[in-house]
Design a protein around this motif. Structure first.
Motif, PDB file in Angstrom:
ATOM      1  N   MET A   1       0.827  -1.196   0.000  1.00  0.00           N
ATOM      2  CA  MET A   1       0.000   0.000   0.000  1.00  0.00           C
ATOM      3  C   MET A   1       0.869   1.256   0.000  1.00  0.00           C
ATOM      4  SD  MET A   1      -3.131   0.936   0.043  1.00  0.00           S
ATOM      5  CE  MET A   1      -4.084   2.372   0.343  1.00  0.00           C
ATOM      6  N   ASN A   2       1.982   1.187   0.749  1.00  0.00           N
ATOM      7  CA  ASN A   2       2.859   2.348   0.854  1.00  0.00           C
ATOM      8  C   ASN A   2       3.547   2.639  -0.475  1.00  0.00           C
ATOM      9  OD1 ASN A   2       4.139   4.497   1.982  1.00  0.00           O
ATOM     10  ND2 ASN A   2       5.689   3.284   3.048  1.00  0.00           N
ATOM     11  N   SER A   3       3.940   1.594  -1.216  1.00  0.00           N
ATOM     12  CA  SER A   3       4.596   1.798  -2.506  1.00  0.00           C
ATOM     13  C   SER A   3       3.620   2.388  -3.517  1.00  0.00           C
ATOM     14  CB  SER A   3       5.181   0.494  -3.028  1.00  0.00           C
ATOM     15  OG  SER A   3       4.142  -0.427  -3.317  1.00  0.00           O
ATOM     16  N   ASN A   4       2.338   2.015  -3.416  1.00  0.00           N
ATOM     17  CA  ASN A   4       1.324   2.564  -4.302  1.00  0.00           C
ATOM     18  C   ASN A   4       1.136   4.052  -4.045  1.00  0.00           C
ATOM     19  OD1 ASN A   4      -0.667   2.645  -6.262  1.00  0.00           O
ATOM     20  ND2 ASN A   4      -2.281   1.992  -4.853  1.00  0.00           N
ATOM     21  N   LYS A   5       1.132   4.456  -2.780  1.00  0.00           N
ATOM     22  CA  LYS A   5       0.982   5.875  -2.426  1.00  0.00           C
ATOM     23  C   LYS A   5       2.198   6.675  -2.885  1.00  0.00           C
ATOM     24  CE  LYS A   5      -0.095   8.972   1.373  1.00  0.00           C
ATOM     25  NZ  LYS A   5      -0.617   9.953   0.483  1.00  0.00           N
ATOM     26  N   SER A   6       3.387   6.099  -2.754  1.00  0.00           N
ATOM     27  CA  SER A   6       4.591   6.808  -3.193  1.00  0.00           C
ATOM     28  C   SER A   6       4.618   6.944  -4.709  1.00  0.00           C
ATOM     29  CB  SER A   6       5.848   6.100  -2.698  1.00  0.00           C
ATOM     30  OG  SER A   6       5.960   4.825  -3.287  1.00  0.00           O
ATOM     31  N   LYS A   7       4.087   5.944  -5.442  1.00  0.00           N
ATOM     32  CA  LYS A   7       3.995   6.041  -6.902  1.00  0.00           C
ATOM     33  C   LYS A   7       3.021   7.135  -7.299  1.00  0.00           C
ATOM     34  CE  LYS A   7       2.918   3.273 -11.007  1.00  0.00           C
ATOM     35  NZ  LYS A   7       2.940   4.414 -11.799  1.00  0.00           N
ATOM     36  N   ILE A   8       1.895   7.236  -6.605  1.00  0.00           N
ATOM     37  CA  ILE A   8       0.911   8.287  -6.894  1.00  0.00           C
ATOM     38  C   ILE A   8       1.519   9.656  -6.605  1.00  0.00           C
ATOM     39  CG2 ILE A   8      -1.300   9.260  -6.151  1.00  0.00           C
ATOM     40  CD1 ILE A   8      -2.242   6.353  -5.727  1.00  0.00           C
ATOM     41  N   ASP A   9       2.259   9.765  -5.497  1.00  0.00           N
ATOM     42  CA  ASP A   9       2.919  11.038  -5.169  1.00  0.00           C
ATOM     43  C   ASP A   9       3.969  11.405  -6.215  1.00  0.00           C
ATOM     44  OD1 ASP A   9       1.362  11.338  -2.913  1.00  0.00           O
ATOM     45  OD2 ASP A   9       2.875  10.504  -1.553  1.00  0.00           O
ATOM     46  N   ALA A  10       4.712  10.415  -6.703  1.00  0.00           N
ATOM     47  CA  ALA A  10       5.717  10.678  -7.734  1.00  0.00           C
ATOM     48  C   ALA A  10       5.050  11.122  -9.039  1.00  0.00           C
ATOM     49  CB  ALA A  10       6.565   9.436  -7.970  1.00  0.00           C
ATOM     50  N   ASP A  11       3.921  10.492  -9.388  1.00  0.00           N
ATOM     51  CA  ASP A  11       3.188  10.895 -10.588  1.00  0.00           C
ATOM     52  C   ASP A  11       2.647  12.316 -10.467  1.00  0.00           C
ATOM     53  OD1 ASP A  11       3.689   8.458 -11.739  1.00  0.00           O
ATOM     54  OD2 ASP A  11       1.681   7.634 -11.344  1.00  0.00           O
ATOM     55  N   LEU A  12       2.126  12.667  -9.296  1.00  0.00           N
ATOM     56  CA  LEU A  12       1.627  14.032  -9.079  1.00  0.00           C
ATOM     57  C   LEU A  12       2.757  15.051  -9.134  1.00  0.00           C
ATOM     58  CD1 LEU A  12      -1.150  13.724  -6.360  1.00  0.00           C
ATOM     59  CD2 LEU A  12      -1.397  14.459  -8.723  1.00  0.00           C
ATOM     60  N   ALA A  13       3.917  14.698  -8.615  1.00  0.00           N
ATOM     61  CA  ALA A  13       5.065  15.604  -8.679  1.00  0.00           C
ATOM     62  C   ALA A  13       5.506  15.803 -10.127  1.00  0.00           C
ATOM     63  CB  ALA A  13       6.214  15.060  -7.846  1.00  0.00           C
ATOM     64  N   LYS A  14       5.518  14.726 -10.920  1.00  0.00           N
ATOM     65  CA  LYS A  14       5.863  14.823 -12.335  1.00  0.00           C
ATOM     66  C   LYS A  14       4.843  15.690 -13.077  1.00  0.00           C
ATOM     67  CE  LYS A  14       6.745  10.923 -14.391  1.00  0.00           C
ATOM     68  NZ  LYS A  14       6.585   9.649 -15.120  1.00  0.00           N
ATOM     69  N   PHE A  15       3.559  15.476 -12.784  1.00  0.00           N
ATOM     70  CA  PHE A  15       2.482  16.244 -13.392  1.00  0.00           C
ATOM     71  C   PHE A  15       2.603  17.730 -13.060  1.00  0.00           C
ATOM     72  CE2 PHE A  15      -2.009  17.734 -13.029  1.00  0.00           C
ATOM     73  CZ  PHE A  15      -2.320  17.706 -14.376  1.00  0.00           C
ATOM     74  N   SER A  16       2.871  18.038 -11.800  1.00  0.00           N
ATOM     75  CA  SER A  16       3.016  19.433 -11.379  1.00  0.00           C
ATOM     76  C   SER A  16       4.231  20.098 -12.023  1.00  0.00           C
ATOM     77  CB  SER A  16       3.127  19.529  -9.861  1.00  0.00           C
ATOM     78  OG  SER A  16       1.935  19.104  -9.264  1.00  0.00           O
ATOM     79  N   SER A  17       5.322  19.359 -12.177  1.00  0.00           N
ATOM     80  CA  SER A  17       6.505  19.950 -12.806  1.00  0.00           C
ATOM     81  C   SER A  17       6.248  20.245 -14.286  1.00  0.00           C
ATOM     82  CB  SER A  17       7.717  19.054 -12.644  1.00  0.00           C
ATOM     83  OG  SER A  17       7.600  17.892 -13.425  1.00  0.00           O
ATOM     84  N   ILE A  18       5.510  19.372 -14.967  1.00  0.00           N
ATOM     85  CA  ILE A  18       5.164  19.627 -16.373  1.00  0.00           C
ATOM     86  C   ILE A  18       4.274  20.857 -16.476  1.00  0.00           C
ATOM     87  CG2 ILE A  18       3.896  18.707 -18.356  1.00  0.00           C
ATOM     88  CD1 ILE A  18       4.828  15.916 -17.456  1.00  0.00           C
ATOM     89  N   LEU A  19       3.303  20.973 -15.582  1.00  0.00           N
ATOM     90  CA  LEU A  19       2.427  22.150 -15.592  1.00  0.00           C
ATOM     91  C   LEU A  19       3.200  23.434 -15.320  1.00  0.00           C
ATOM     92  CD1 LEU A  19      -0.876  21.056 -13.851  1.00  0.00           C
ATOM     93  CD2 LEU A  19      -0.483  21.559 -16.243  1.00  0.00           C
ATOM     94  N   ASN A  20       4.151  23.380 -14.401  1.00  0.00           N
ATOM     95  CA  ASN A  20       4.961  24.566 -14.103  1.00  0.00           C
ATOM     96  C   ASN A  20       5.774  24.996 -15.322  1.00  0.00           C
ATOM     97  OD1 ASN A  20       4.088  24.922 -11.495  1.00  0.00           O
ATOM     98  ND2 ASN A  20       5.697  23.654 -10.626  1.00  0.00           N
ATOM     99  N   LYS A  21       6.343  24.029 -16.049  1.00  0.00           N
ATOM    100  CA  LYS A  21       7.108  24.357 -17.256  1.00  0.00           C
ATOM    101  C   LYS A  21       6.218  25.016 -18.301  1.00  0.00           C
ATOM    102  CE  LYS A  21      10.469  20.642 -16.788  1.00  0.00           C
ATOM    103  NZ  LYS A  21      10.926  19.354 -17.330  1.00  0.00           N
TER     104      LYS A  21
END
Length: 97
Positions: A1-21
């Motif tokens: 469960m913890n690895s799934n949450k960390s993957k979701i957090d990593a995806d959101l961080a990637k998404f936010s960085s693309i939006l910022n660019k």
């Protein structure tokens, strides 16, 4: 469960960085959904200075006409794009019509 949450957090961080660019590049966020994650962005229409382009056209003996047509027809139009993260965590971008 913890690895799934960390993957979701990593995806959101990637998404936010693309939006910022994209927002630093002149796009404006029209709609954003962090649950799926996707966003619709828009870049407003640019105004073309036809007078200065005409003078460049005359100075280059008509060679500037190719660039002038491209500027007038393609790069000056408003752009709408969709940015999203798929199930595998890959970011993609599509044009909206």
């Amino acid at each position: 469960m913890n690895s799934n949450k960390s993957k979701i957090d990593a995806d959101l961080a990637k998404f936010s960085s693309i939006l910022n660019k994209k927002t630093n590049n002149g796009f404006v966020v029209l709609e954003r959904n962090d649950k799926l994650p996707y966003a619709i962005l828009m870049k407003s229409k640019k105004k073309v200075d036809h007078i200065s382009n005409f003078f460049i056209f005359c100075a280059t003996l008509g060679l500037w006409s190719i660039a002038w047509i491209y500027i007038s027809q393609v790069s000056s139009k408003a752009k709408k794009i969709l940015i999203a993260i798929d199930e595998d965590g890959n970011a993609f971008e599509e044009k909206c019509f």
